[in-house]
Design a protein around this motif. Structure first.
Motif, PDB file in Angstrom:
ATOM      1  N   HIS A   9      44.780  47.116  37.614  1.00 15.68           N
ATOM      2  CA  HIS A   9      43.979  45.908  37.462  1.00 15.68           C
ATOM      3  C   HIS A   9      43.025  46.110  36.288  1.00 15.68           C
ATOM      4  O   HIS A   9      42.356  47.152  36.193  1.00 15.68           O
ATOM      5  CB  HIS A   9      43.206  45.609  38.744  1.00 15.68           C
ATOM      6  CG  HIS A   9      44.089  45.299  39.917  1.00 15.68           C
ATOM      7  ND1 HIS A   9      44.993  44.260  39.910  1.00 15.68           N
ATOM      8  CD2 HIS A   9      44.221  45.902  41.127  1.00 15.68           C
ATOM      9  CE1 HIS A   9      45.641  44.218  41.062  1.00 15.68           C
ATOM     10  NE2 HIS A   9      45.202  45.216  41.814  1.00 15.68           N
ATOM     11  N   ASN A  11      39.880  44.685  33.648  1.00 17.83           N
ATOM     12  CA  ASN A  11      38.609  43.975  33.691  1.00 17.83           C
ATOM     13  C   ASN A  11      38.645  42.842  32.663  1.00 17.83           C
ATOM     14  O   ASN A  11      38.643  43.109  31.464  1.00 17.83           O
ATOM     15  CB  ASN A  11      37.474  44.948  33.368  1.00 17.83           C
ATOM     16  CG  ASN A  11      36.109  44.337  33.552  1.00 17.83           C
ATOM     17  OD1 ASN A  11      35.963  43.119  33.571  1.00 17.83           O
ATOM     18  ND2 ASN A  11      35.092  45.175  33.682  1.00 17.83           N
ATOM     19  N   ARG A  14      36.498  42.798  29.576  1.00 12.44           N
ATOM     20  CA  ARG A  14      36.696  43.798  28.520  1.00 12.44           C
ATOM     21  C   ARG A  14      38.067  43.541  27.884  1.00 12.44           C
ATOM     22  O   ARG A  14      39.042  44.241  28.152  1.00 12.44           O
ATOM     23  CB  ARG A  14      36.630  45.214  29.108  1.00 12.44           C
ATOM     24  CG  ARG A  14      35.355  45.466  29.907  1.00 12.44           C
ATOM     25  CD  ARG A  14      35.341  46.847  30.507  1.00 12.44           C
ATOM     26  NE  ARG A  14      35.126  47.868  29.489  1.00 12.44           N
ATOM     27  CZ  ARG A  14      35.164  49.181  29.731  1.00 12.44           C
ATOM     28  NH1 ARG A  14      35.445  49.616  30.951  1.00 12.44           N
ATOM     29  NH2 ARG A  14      34.949  50.036  28.767  1.00 12.44           N
ATOM     30  N   GLN A  57      41.932  37.385  37.553  1.00  9.47           N
ATOM     31  CA  GLN A  57      42.367  38.778  37.686  1.00  9.47           C
ATOM     32  C   GLN A  57      43.554  39.026  36.772  1.00  9.47           C
ATOM     33  O   GLN A  57      44.498  38.237  36.726  1.00  9.47           O
ATOM     34  CB  GLN A  57      42.749  39.083  39.134  1.00  9.47           C
ATOM     35  CG  GLN A  57      43.218  40.519  39.360  1.00  9.47           C
ATOM     36  CD  GLN A  57      43.398  40.845  40.822  1.00  9.47           C
ATOM     37  OE1 GLN A  57      42.470  40.798  41.608  1.00  9.47           O
ATOM     38  NE2 GLN A  57      44.623  41.167  41.200  1.00  9.47           N
ATOM     39  N   VAL A  74      42.052  52.644  31.529  1.00  5.12           N
ATOM     40  CA  VAL A  74      40.910  52.455  32.430  1.00  5.12           C
ATOM     41  C   VAL A  74      39.616  52.510  31.632  1.00  5.12           C
ATOM     42  O   VAL A  74      38.699  51.692  31.834  1.00  5.12           O
ATOM     43  CB  VAL A  74      40.906  53.531  33.538  1.00  5.12           C
ATOM     44  CG1 VAL A  74      39.643  53.426  34.389  1.00  5.12           C
ATOM     45  CG2 VAL A  74      42.141  53.387  34.412  1.00  5.12           C
ATOM     46  N   GLU A  75      39.516  53.461  30.705  1.00  4.11           N
ATOM     47  CA  GLU A  75      38.288  53.619  29.928  1.00  4.11           C
ATOM     48  C   GLU A  75      38.031  52.428  29.017  1.00  4.11           C
ATOM     49  O   GLU A  75      36.877  52.027  28.808  1.00  4.11           O
ATOM     50  CB  GLU A  75      38.368  54.908  29.109  1.00  4.11           C
ATOM     51  CG  GLU A  75      38.334  56.172  29.959  1.00  4.11           C
ATOM     52  CD  GLU A  75      38.604  57.414  29.150  1.00  4.11           C
ATOM     53  OE1 GLU A  75      39.072  57.288  27.989  1.00  4.11           O
ATOM     54  OE2 GLU A  75      38.352  58.532  29.664  1.00  4.11           O
ATOM     55  N   GLY A  78      39.288  48.832  31.986  1.00  6.91           N
ATOM     56  CA  GLY A  78      39.206  48.825  33.440  1.00  6.91           C
ATOM     57  C   GLY A  78      37.785  48.980  33.919  1.00  6.91           C
ATOM     58  O   GLY A  78      36.844  48.428  33.361  1.00  6.91           O
ATOM     59  N   TRP A  79      37.638  49.780  34.991  1.00  7.70           N
ATOM     60  CA  TRP A  79      36.323  50.064  35.571  1.00  7.70           C
ATOM     61  C   TRP A  79      36.170  51.586  35.659  1.00  7.70           C
ATOM     62  O   TRP A  79      36.320  52.182  36.732  1.00  7.70           O
ATOM     63  CB  TRP A  79      36.197  49.439  36.957  1.00  7.70           C
ATOM     64  CG  TRP A  79      36.074  47.954  36.934  1.00  7.70           C
ATOM     65  CD1 TRP A  79      34.927  47.216  36.889  1.00  7.70           C
ATOM     66  CD2 TRP A  79      37.151  47.001  36.963  1.00  7.70           C
ATOM     67  NE1 TRP A  79      35.212  45.870  36.886  1.00  7.70           N
ATOM     68  CE2 TRP A  79      36.566  45.703  36.939  1.00  7.70           C
ATOM     69  CE3 TRP A  79      38.537  47.101  37.014  1.00  7.70           C
ATOM     70  CZ2 TRP A  79      37.332  44.538  36.954  1.00  7.70           C
ATOM     71  CZ3 TRP A  79      39.307  45.947  37.019  1.00  7.70           C
ATOM     72  CH2 TRP A  79      38.703  44.682  36.998  1.00  7.70           C
ATOM     73  N   ARG A  81      33.781  53.720  35.740  1.00  6.41           N
ATOM     74  CA  ARG A  81      32.762  54.345  36.582  1.00  6.41           C
ATOM     75  C   ARG A  81      33.168  54.411  38.050  1.00  6.41           C
ATOM     76  O   ARG A  81      32.588  55.170  38.820  1.00  6.41           O
ATOM     77  CB  ARG A  81      31.425  53.592  36.446  1.00  6.41           C
ATOM     78  CG  ARG A  81      30.783  53.753  35.074  1.00  6.41           C
ATOM     79  CD  ARG A  81      29.378  53.176  35.057  1.00  6.41           C
ATOM     80  NE  ARG A  81      28.741  53.386  33.761  1.00  6.41           N
ATOM     81  CZ  ARG A  81      27.486  53.035  33.475  1.00  6.41           C
ATOM     82  NH1 ARG A  81      26.744  52.441  34.409  1.00  6.41           N
ATOM     83  NH2 ARG A  81      26.988  53.254  32.273  1.00  6.41           N
ATOM     84  N   THR A  82      34.158  53.605  38.429  1.00 11.37           N
ATOM     85  CA  THR A  82      34.613  53.631  39.827  1.00 11.37           C
ATOM     86  C   THR A  82      35.809  54.550  40.028  1.00 11.37           C
ATOM     87  O   THR A  82      36.251  54.741  41.160  1.00 11.37           O
ATOM     88  CB  THR A  82      34.976  52.215  40.296  1.00 11.37           C
ATOM     89  OG1 THR A  82      36.101  51.739  39.540  1.00 11.37           O
ATOM     90  CG2 THR A  82      33.802  51.258  40.113  1.00 11.37           C
ATOM     91  N   GLY A  89      42.232  54.627  39.118  1.00  9.76           N
ATOM     92  CA  GLY A  89      42.112  53.291  38.533  1.00  9.76           C
ATOM     93  C   GLY A  89      43.444  52.598  38.371  1.00  9.76           C
ATOM     94  O   GLY A  89      43.492  51.460  37.909  1.00  9.76           O
TER      95      GLY A  89
END
Length: 231
Positions: A9, A11, A14, A57, A74-75, A78-79, A81-82, A89
């Motif tokens: 998924h 973001n 971004r 989404q 992801v970096e 994505g997210w 930090r999670t 991720g």
């Protein structure tokens, strides 16, 4: 040969990768060590799905003959930090069990984003290959898929003579492969999304379709067919 299906998924706040098919193509390619683009084992295929209800989404789907490392995606999109060691991720699962379950006569839902085209020959030049031209009407796009489906391992069930399949999105993509913006570096693709039902006729051919893709533009998010149980 084992294949894998990966979901990640993204973001939507971004959009650096998703705003450019070329950047997203490069990001997917960077998830694997260098290897041939296509082989008997299949190639890496990807598709960006988007829903807007109840909220927006974006989901990147990747089918590949190797396990990807999408840390950089992801970096960038994505997210990060999670992300945790147990949940980096993204989710990668073996695809081969689904491929092995395909049987003649089975009815399934499907989604496909493809680049339907036809070859148009130039007047006075019958010895030359036709110019590949995008099909722009839903009727022509559906006919393109209907005509090819038997060789791809399935048929499209009909109701009243009409396929139980619809064109649900059609986007004209116009971008450059690199940053030099030369005329020969320009890419134009009509990315058309089909949603509907299919009936398996040739499991081996359908397995190849699922792992090698359909049509042109496969490097830029076209060609990936995915299946789901009938609703």
């Amino acid at each position: 040969m084992t294949h894998y299906l990966t979901r990640i998924h993204l973001n939507p706040a971004r959009p650096h990768l998703t705003a450019s098919p070329q950047r997203l193509h490069a990001a997917v390619a960077a998830a694997f060590p260098p290897s041939p683009q296509d082989s008997q084992d299949g190639r890496t295929l990807w598709r960006l799905d988007e829903t807007r209800h109840p909220y927006r989404q974006q989901t990147l789907l990747v089918v590949s003959p190797a396990v990807p490392d999408l840390t950089h995606v992801v970096e960038q999109a994505g997210w990060p930090r999670t992300a945790t060691p147990g949940n980096p991720g993204w989710d990668t699962r073996p695809y081969t069990p689904l491929l092995d379950k395909l049987r003649p006569g089975v009815r399934l839902r499907f989604r496909l984003t493809a680049n339907p085209t036809k070859a148009i020959r130039r007047p006075g030049r019958p010895d030359r290959r036709g110019v590949r031209t995008a099909l722009t009407t839903p009727a022509d796009q559906l006919q393109w898929l209907t005509d090819r489906s038997p060789t791809l391992g399935f048929t499209l069930p009909t109701t009243g003579g009409h396929p139980q399949t619809a064109v649900t999105a059609s986007d004209a993509l116009d971008f450059h492969r690199t940053g030099n913006h030369s005329r020969g570096d320009r890419v134009r693709i009509r990315a058309v999304t089909f949603d509907g039902h299919l009936r398996v006729t040739d499991p081996d051919a359908l397995r190849r379709t699922l792992t090698h893709g359909i049509g042109h533009g496969r490097a830029y998010g076209c060609g990936l067919l995915t299946l789901a149980p009938p609703s």
